[in-house]
Motif scaffolding. Structure first.
Motif: not given
Length: 202
Positions: A190-197
């Motif tokens: 989720c952290a990666l998705a929130a950062y790369l979104s």
């Protein structure tokens, strides 16, 4: 019931009259004219006066209409392009709500999987801290538009903390370890998705 219906009926009738007055004042009775006058309307009916309407196929041809049409066309093309490019999808809200679900899972697991001893208290305290951080940052990512670098970093740290705690700390219940490691891995994703979104278009 009969006694109570009186005030309700009076209140409903008053609101109905107020609504009718506001509708008349707002122009609900206008018939393609700038104002409503019963006498003038009756005279026009008696004299056979007809209000000119809109002919079939007639279009508004003004600069403002052209500008609005062009803006609507560009907005439609942007939405269509976004639909055809999944890489541009905005995953931050999904990641935020997933963090909220992880928080709920950690809270529920405390009731059944935490032992009533010093080890269980240590596990409960550690998981509660990570759950609070995940919940707060997840709520921000879910409802606030824009980039979330700090929130994503906190979620990443919380996820790594859950994974390390689940694998290295002492536990009295294997199920709690599995819950911590699984929730930690999901939090990292989720952290990666929130950062790369990407940021949503303004």
């Amino acid at each position: 019931m009969v006694l109570l219906s009186g005030p309700v009926s009076v209140t409903g009738t008053a609101l109905l009259l107020v609504g009718v007055g506001c509708s008349v004042h707002g122009g609900v009775l206008y018939d393609a004219v700038s104002g409503f006058s019963p006498r003038r309307e009756l005279r026009q009916v008696r004299a056979g006066v007809v209000h000119p309407g809109v002919a079939p196929g007639e279009m508004v041809n003004t600069d403002r209409a052209h500008a609005d049409a062009a803006a609507s066309n560009q907005r439609t093309r942007r939405l269509e392009d976004a639909a055809h490019h999944p890489a541009k999808a905005h995953w931050a809200p999904v990641a935020g709500w997933m963090c909220m679900l992880i928080t709920a899972t950690l809270v529920v697991s405390q009731w059944n999987l935490v032992a009533h001893n010093a080890t269980g208290a240590s596990n409960s305290f550690r998981d509660t801290v990570w759950a609070i951080l995940l919940g707060l940052c997840g709520l921000r990512v879910a409802v606030v538009p824009g980039r979330h670098r700090i929130a994503a970093a906190v979620i990443l740290i919380s996820g790594l903390g859950l994974v390390l705690g689940g694998t290295l700390a002492e536990h009295d219940h294997l199920g709690l370890q599995l819950v911590e490691v699984t929730c930690g891995c999901l939090a990292v994703a989720c952290a990666l998705a929130a950062y790369l979104s990407p940021s949503p278009p303004k």
